[in-house]
Structure formats: C-alpha cells, structure tokens
Design an enzyme around this catalytic site. Structure first.
Site, PDB file in Angstrom:
ATOM      1  CG  HIS A  30     -26.703 -25.982  -0.823  1.00  0.00           C
ATOM      2  ND1 HIS A  30     -26.668 -27.348  -1.005  1.00  0.00           N
ATOM      3  CD2 HIS A  30     -26.146 -25.749   0.397  1.00  0.00           C
ATOM      4  CE1 HIS A  30     -26.125 -27.916   0.056  1.00  0.00           C
ATOM      5  NE2 HIS A  30     -25.800 -26.966   0.922  1.00  0.00           N
ATOM      6  CG  HIS A  32     -55.211 -51.506 -46.275  1.00  0.00           C
ATOM      7  ND1 HIS A  32     -54.403 -50.494 -45.855  1.00  0.00           N
ATOM      8  CD2 HIS A  32     -56.268 -51.531 -45.419  1.00  0.00           C
ATOM      9  CE1 HIS A  32     -54.918 -49.925 -44.774  1.00  0.00           C
ATOM     10  NE2 HIS A  32     -56.057 -50.539 -44.491  1.00  0.00           N
TER      11      HIS A  32
END
Length: 484
Positions: free
Chosen positions: A307, A386
C-alpha cells in the site's frame, strides 16, 4: 453479509447521435451492504448512491456532525500501515482499497459512498461482495464522455528500502502485471496479470487479503484486527505451529478447531486461485491507483508492491498527468487527413461569405464537440488596417471564427440544419493569451457545456496555435429557423 438495493427513478440515458465506446457511468439505484471493519471491529453499513457526471468517487461519514465528505484522492491518504486510510474535513475512512477496486473493475465513475462508521466493511477480504452489490442495482451509462489519459513515456518508482519496483509504460489500455516474493516456501514467487479491466470481476475480484501467521500473532497481541475472522483472510503458515498455539487461535476466533492444511494455509479456507495472494496484490493496486482520480491507459508492472509504495506511485502518476493533461486535451491537426467538412460544405452551411467566412475546414465533429481550422495568411483583408507593419489577427475576429465553428456544432445537432441559423446571445470570460499572426494555423475547439435545450446552445471555446492556448471564451447562442 447483508445487501439492500433500491430502484432508481432514472433507468435510461439520452439517445446518442454518435456512437461512443466509453461514457461515464454511475449506479442505476442505491444499494447498501453491511459488515464489520477489519481493524476497528465496528459494525458498519455502506450505502452506494448514484452521482452526477464528473462527481467522481466520494465518501461521506453520515455518523459524524455535519456529515463530512472525503474525496477519493491520493492527496488525502494519511496511513498505509494496514490498508489505505483517507482523512479530510475531520473524517477518516479506513480500508478503502477493496471498494475502490470494485468500482474501477465495474467501470463506475461517479458514486457517493455513505458509511455510518469509520471503516469500510471487510466482507470476505476481497472485492467480490462489493461487485455483487453493484450488480444487484446495475450500472447506468451517463450522458458524458469518459476521459482517458495516455502516458507517452515510462514512469518509474523504486523504493530501495522495501525493494519495491513499480513501472508504468505506454499502452492502449489499462493493464497490470504484478509479482510477489516473500522468501516463503509456502507462497514461493507468484505472478498475476490483468490484461483488460473488464476481466477484473472474473479473474481478480474474489482474491482475498492474506497475511503470515507471525503477522497475525503480532496484530492479535496489539488488538489491531478487532474485526478479523478466519473467513476474511488467508493466513499463510510459514513455521511449525504447536497444538497449544492452534487452540489459542481457535479460542480467539471462536472456532471449535483450527487446522493447518497441507499447503501451509491456516484453517479450512480453500484458495480460489493457486496464485490468490498475487492476485490480491493486483486488486490492491487497482484500488490504490484509483486515488489518482484519472483513467490511465498504461501497463503497470509492479514487483513486491504494498500500500505504501502503491500510494507513492499513485502520487507520481497524478503529478505527471496534471502536468501533461492540458496537452492531452489539445486537438491535433494532420493536413493529410481528409476533413469532415471542407470549405465548400462550410460555405453552404453558414450564412457568412467572403470576406467574413473565417473557417477553412472542420477536422472533427461529434454531438458535443467540434474542431475547426483557420489558416491565417498575410493576404487577409483585415491586415491592411490592423497594426500595419506588425500584423496581428484582431481578437474580435478570433472570437468570430470561434463562433462560426460553434455554429456548425449547434446546427449539426438538428436533422435539417440548412433550415436554421445561429445567433450569439452572449460572450463571456474572454481571454487573449497569445498573439495570432500571419503563418499561424488556428485550431478552434468548441465543446457543449450543457445539452441544447429550447434552441439555446452553451459552449466553451478554445483557440490553439500549436500546443499553446491563444484565446478562450464562453459563448451562448440561440438557434432559430431561417426567415424565408
């Protein structure tokens, strides 16, 4: 064991126009299962309840004030000495690995687990009875895609103290291979393999937890397995046991007689598999790695796992996925692949025409997601005025390109899209993160946030240049019949 199931009101899902292999799943109804906690010895009832898509797996301590909720997350692991224990919001949940393994094995993504004591019932020491509980109510497919994360490199973890080696290698699906070796003449070296998660129920779920007799004696002396019984664990006898010791164990476990079988297994337990201990270690890996919170396509190879190392490896996997998950969500553009819709189809589908048609092709389309391409060139009409000399695609036109791609997604959900138009009602949370300049290929991804209802379409839009986000926005559109 006691299982109590309740019918759910919802038993069907929304019909899908595009057949998908994997969707998120929950339970068709709620089900309760009662037993005793292995280490606490407390009686507990665990109730599994359906949950919405994206909810994940969460535990709820209904016996505590305010009924705190603990998410199944590796970041909340506080102990791995005798199982995997979570703690958050002042609540602890002991021995989570077996129920988590059952949920993964049954492909249940979203569920609320309510319990009236701190520990999950041990049942027979495996995941089998949890799976039986899930099957008693059934699994419900939900109207949400299940996301998988595929690793593109080996991920390795080694614990030199415990001599544990864990490796994840790239694979097309989730696979696990494990090996155990305790230098035991009874167990020997054992291997177990899970090639497909769909085989979990048959091959792995009934593999019970195990321990050695000397470990059992230590646990009993320290009153650490208050709920232990001879029917919920395999006890491996790796030493000579006297009659007096057997009589003592029989008294502790309230049994008339305790024996040692010829294979070195305590009591009258029959092994479900010759390599049951190795299979149970694999079961634990499935449960512990569920705490990453992600569905992983990888082949996990584990040598002598436990674990503690499972959790350290899970943390490493989670860290890798969190770092790379945004890249995994980025659509890829292959110009050699035929588009779903070319410019001729797009021009017929949208009301926009030159010079305001800002989508060149659609490369992916489902009922919930669309990916479009806009090739930005110096010849665009808007570059004349732009930022002359320093051409940058206007942000408002990036949003317009995104909206046009989203319009195709919205119309695609109608059987006769040529009779409808989309009109945007709201644009929110717009972010411009990178300039878009001539030579860039803008990849525009739109996703439905909610199902289309009454003609209202809510979408999340992301524009990429390569693997970098250029623009993000949330858009709401209304679909209306064309005026003739």
């Amino acid at each position: 064991m006691e299982i109590v199931a309740k019918e759910a009101k919802q038993t069907t899902i929304l019909e899908q126009k595009v057949k998908m292999k994997e969707f998120q799943q929950t339970l068709k109804g709620e089900v309760s299962i009662s037993g005793v906690g292995l280490h606490t010895g407390k009686e507990v009832t665990l109730t599994l309840k359906p949950a919405n898509p994206g909810f994940g797996i969460r535990f709820k301590r209904v016996d505590l004030p305010e009924q705190p909720i603990v998410k199944a997350d590796v970041d909340y692991v506080v102990d791995t000495s005798r199982g995997t224990t979570l703690e958050h919001n002042g609540a602890r949940i002991y021995t989570t690995e077996h129920i988590l393994a059952a949920l993964v094995g049954m492909s249940v993504d979203n569920v609320l687990l309510e319990l009236d004591a701190p520990e999950i019932p041990i049942m027979d020491g495996s995941s089998k009875q949890f799976i039986e509980a899930i099957e008693s109510v059934g699994v419900l497919e939900q109207d949400a895609k299940k996301v998988y994360y595929t690793i593109d490199q080996n991920i390795h973890f080694y614990d030199p103290v415990k001599n544990v080696d864990m490796l994840a290698i790239p694979a097309n699906e989730y696979q696990i291979t494990t090996m155990i070796d305790f230098n035991s003449p009874v167990l020997g070296t054992q291997h177990a393999t899970l090639k497909h998660i769909s085989d979990f129920k048959k091959e792995i779920s009934n593999s019970r937890t195990f321990c050695f007799l000397h470990e059992l004696e230590h646990l009993l002396e320290n009153n650490l397995i208050k709920g232990g019984q001879l029917n919920n664990a395999i006890v491996v006898v790796d030493k000579v046991v006297s009659d007096a010791e057997l009589e003592k164990l029989a008294t502790v476990f309230n049994q008339p007689k305790v024996e040692v079988k010829s294979e070195g297994i305590l009591n009258n337990l029959q092994l479900n598999h010759p390599n049951e201990p190795a299979r149970h270690k694999l079961l634990d890996i499935v449960g512990d790695l569920a705490l990453t919170g992600f569905n992983i396509n990888a082949h996990i190879i584990a040598s002598r796992p436990g674990h503690a190392t499972n959790i350290e490896f899970a943390k490493k996997l989670k860290q890798y996925i969190k770092k790379n998950k945004n890249l995994a969500d980025i659509p890829t553009y292959d110009p050699n692949r035929p588009p779903v819709y070319d410019i001729v189809h797009i021009e017929k589908s949208l009301p926009h025409k030159y010079p305001f048609l800002l989508v060149d092709k659609i490369i992916d389309m489902t009922d919930k997601e669309v990916v479009g391409i806009k090739n930005v060139t110096f010849n665009e009409h808007f570059f004349q005025g732009h930022f002359p000399g320093n051409p940058v695609m206007p942000g408002v036109l990036q949003i317009e390109a995104m909206a046009q791609v989203g319009g195709l997604l919205a119309l695609n959900n109608y059987p006769d899209p040529e009779n409808y138009d989309t009109y945007f009602l709201k644009i929110d949370k717009v972010k411009f993160k990178q300039k878009v300049v001539p030579g860039d290929t803008l990849i525009l991804k739109l996703e439905l946030v909610n199902p289309i209802r009454r003609g209202i379409c809510e979408m999340k839009g992301t524009a990429y240049v390569g693997n970098k986000v250029a623009t993000e926005a949330e858009l709401v559109a209304q679909i209306l019949p064309k005026q003739k």
